[in-house]
Design a protein around this motif. Structure first.
Motif, PDB file in Angstrom:
ATOM      1  N   LYS A   1     -15.686  -5.586  -1.082  1.00  0.00           N
ATOM      2  CA  LYS A   1     -14.966  -4.492  -1.729  1.00  0.00           C
ATOM      3  C   LYS A   1     -13.821  -4.027  -0.835  1.00  0.00           C
ATOM      4  CE  LYS A   1     -19.174  -2.762  -3.998  1.00  0.00           C
ATOM      5  NZ  LYS A   1     -20.065  -1.576  -4.172  1.00  0.00           N
ATOM      6  N   GLN A   2     -12.750  -3.600  -1.480  1.00  0.00           N
ATOM      7  CA  GLN A   2     -11.605  -3.096  -0.733  1.00  0.00           C
ATOM      8  C   GLN A   2     -10.812  -2.142  -1.621  1.00  0.00           C
ATOM      9  OE1 GLN A   2      -7.697  -5.312   0.542  1.00  0.00           O
ATOM     10  NE2 GLN A   2      -9.291  -5.927   1.983  1.00  0.00           N
ATOM     11  N   ASP A   3     -10.395  -1.031  -1.068  1.00  0.00           N
ATOM     12  CA  ASP A   3      -9.498  -0.111  -1.754  1.00  0.00           C
ATOM     13  C   ASP A   3      -8.094  -0.431  -1.277  1.00  0.00           C
ATOM     14  OD1 ASP A   3      -7.876   2.087  -2.525  1.00  0.00           O
ATOM     15  OD2 ASP A   3      -9.623   3.401  -2.622  1.00  0.00           O
ATOM     16  N   LEU A   4      -7.318  -1.109  -2.109  1.00  0.00           N
ATOM     17  CA  LEU A   4      -6.001  -1.562  -1.680  1.00  0.00           C
ATOM     18  C   LEU A   4      -5.101  -0.405  -1.264  1.00  0.00           C
ATOM     19  CD1 LEU A   4      -5.183  -4.398  -4.253  1.00  0.00           C
ATOM     20  CD2 LEU A   4      -5.744  -4.644  -1.839  1.00  0.00           C
ATOM     21  N   ALA A   5      -5.165   0.698  -1.977  1.00  0.00           N
ATOM     22  CA  ALA A   5      -4.300   1.832  -1.651  1.00  0.00           C
ATOM     23  C   ALA A   5      -4.611   2.376  -0.265  1.00  0.00           C
ATOM     24  CB  ALA A   5      -4.454   2.929  -2.704  1.00  0.00           C
ATOM     25  N   THR A   6      -5.881   2.400   0.096  1.00  0.00           N
ATOM     26  CA  THR A   6      -6.308   2.945   1.388  1.00  0.00           C
ATOM     27  C   THR A   6      -6.193   1.929   2.511  1.00  0.00           C
ATOM     28  OG1 THR A   6      -7.853   4.460   0.299  1.00  0.00           O
ATOM     29  CG2 THR A   6      -8.256   3.976   2.627  1.00  0.00           C
ATOM     30  N   ASP A   7      -6.525   0.676   2.207  1.00  0.00           N
ATOM     31  CA  ASP A   7      -6.650  -0.335   3.255  1.00  0.00           C
ATOM     32  C   ASP A   7      -5.403  -1.194   3.465  1.00  0.00           C
ATOM     33  OD1 ASP A   7      -9.270   0.479   3.637  1.00  0.00           O
ATOM     34  OD2 ASP A   7     -10.066  -0.944   2.176  1.00  0.00           O
ATOM     35  N   VAL A   8      -4.509  -1.238   2.466  1.00  0.00           N
ATOM     36  CA  VAL A   8      -3.334  -2.115   2.547  1.00  0.00           C
ATOM     37  C   VAL A   8      -2.053  -1.371   2.187  1.00  0.00           C
ATOM     38  CG1 VAL A   8      -2.247  -4.217   1.657  1.00  0.00           C
ATOM     39  CG2 VAL A   8      -4.724  -4.149   2.012  1.00  0.00           C
ATOM     40  N   GLY A   9      -2.091  -0.658   1.069  1.00  0.00           N
ATOM     41  CA  GLY A   9      -0.885  -0.039   0.540  1.00  0.00           C
ATOM     42  C   GLY A   9      -0.103  -1.016  -0.317  1.00  0.00           C
ATOM     43  N   ASP A  10       0.979  -0.535  -0.906  1.00  0.00           N
ATOM     44  CA  ASP A  10       1.847  -1.423  -1.694  1.00  0.00           C
ATOM     45  C   ASP A  10       2.314  -2.572  -0.793  1.00  0.00           C
ATOM     46  OD1 ASP A  10       1.541   0.473  -3.673  1.00  0.00           O
ATOM     47  OD2 ASP A  10       3.508   1.395  -3.349  1.00  0.00           O
ATOM     48  N   PHE A  11       2.083  -3.801  -1.224  1.00  0.00           N
ATOM     49  CA  PHE A  11       2.351  -4.928  -0.320  1.00  0.00           C
ATOM     50  C   PHE A  11       3.534  -5.761  -0.791  1.00  0.00           C
ATOM     51  CE2 PHE A  11      -1.035  -6.182  -3.242  1.00  0.00           C
ATOM     52  CZ  PHE A  11      -0.649  -7.439  -3.688  1.00  0.00           C
ATOM     53  N   VAL A  12       4.116  -6.461   0.150  1.00  0.00           N
ATOM     54  CA  VAL A  12       5.341  -7.235  -0.077  1.00  0.00           C
ATOM     55  C   VAL A  12       5.028  -8.502  -0.866  1.00  0.00           C
ATOM     56  CG1 VAL A  12       7.163  -8.581   1.048  1.00  0.00           C
ATOM     57  CG2 VAL A  12       6.502  -6.346   1.968  1.00  0.00           C
TER      58      VAL A  12
END
Length: 315
Positions: free
Chosen positions: A158-169
């Motif tokens: 599981k991963q929360d993209l907003a918390t763990d990565v953010g908007d990515f390139v």
């Protein structure tokens, strides 16, 4: 699609020669495909020309052949597929899912907190470029919420993209498309159903799952096998001066890979032939025996007298 409905792939980058760590992923993906009656593809991920080493692709394919790998269909090269990435980029742009970003890596690193794979982008340009700033890259919107998938080796991830990565390139400042977009598009267009690869890419998978959803692509199944690491926990790689695979030691290399993958092959195979190794491996392969961990420790003194004493802790 193959009759069995399974299509796997191995996708090395020509930034150097294959080493024993590379072989683990290749062996696991190949055996899983063949034991399921499926196809196995090879794709050269030469998306980043500055990092491509002249002659590396030829050596990679030669080493695979010397180790007994047989792939289906022609070899795809990402460098020849810019038009299809541009089409996917246009689809995302038309849907309003991406936006231009003026931030440099240095700027992001200076204000962002650490995430699972570098700084978490704070959303500086999400609502428009600041006055006087010029677009450098393009980023994909991510929303708060958990992205989850059931990995065949590592279990539920599981991963929360907003918390763990953010908007990515997805398109870089140099105009090249990012790996995340290219790999999702290529897997879809090649009909890949199952991706077996190293656990160093486990943290990238939620981004790829999100992109699959954004592009309306059927999700693939994932299995991330452990990577080889030294005693300091560093992944064996070209950067850590991992030794290139030697074709004259192909049978031993395959035997070692099977050992690190938890398959416990008989020691006699280390001195057998490549054909002997594959015959045994196809008869005994089990993904369930692969250690459920992100890395296994490489032993520099492992050789012909090595015995398969790897533990398989699946708790």
């Amino acid at each position: 699609m193959p009759a069995a409905g399974y299509r796997g792939r191995f996708a090395p980058s020509p930034t150097g020669d294959l080493h024993l760590g590379s072989l683990l992923a290749a062996v696991a993906s190949y055996l899983e495909a063949r034991c399921r009656g499926g196809e196995w593809l090879v794709r050269i991920e030469d998306l980043d020309p500055p990092r491509t080493v002249p002659g590396a692709e030829g050596r990679i394919l030669g080493v695979l052949a010397a180790h007994g790998f047989e792939w289906d269909g022609p070899v795809w090269r990402q460098s020849e597929r810019q038009a299809v990435y541009e089409t996917a980029f246009g689809q995302l742009r038309e849907a309003g899912l991406i936006y231009p970003c003026a931030c440099s890596r240095k700027e992001v690193a200076s204000i962002a907190r650490a995430g699972v794979d570098g700084p978490v982008y704070p959303g500086t340009c999400r609502h428009g470029l600041l006055a006087g700033r010029m677009s450098r890259a393009w980023r994909l919107h991510v929303d708060a919420g958990c992205v989850a998938f059931d990995d065949a080796v590592q279990g539920v991830c599981k991963q929360d993209l907003a918390t763990d990565v953010g908007d990515f390139v997805i398109k870089r400042a140099d105009g090249l498309f990012a790996y995340q977009l290219a790999v999702v598009v290529d897997d879809a267009l090649q009909g890949v159903t199952d991706v077996v690869r190293g656990a160093d890419l486990l943290d990238s998978t939620p981004r790829q799952c999100h992109l699959q959803q954004c592009l309306g692509i059927v999700p693939v199944r994932y299995a991330h096998v452990p990577v080889l690491a030294n005693e300091h926990g560093e992944k064996l790689s070209k950067q850590t001066l991992a030794s290139p695979l030697q074709p004259e030691h192909a049978a031993l290399n395959l035997w070692l890979a099977l050992c690190y993958l938890g398959q416990c092959p008989p020691a006699t195979l280390a001195q057998g032939t490549v054909a002997d190794c594959w015959q045994w491996a196809r008869a005994h392969w089990s993904l369930d025996r692969v250690p459920r961990q992100r890395s296994v420790v490489w032993q520099s003194d492992v050789g012909m007298d090595m015995r398969c004493d790897l533990t398989n802790d699946r708790d």
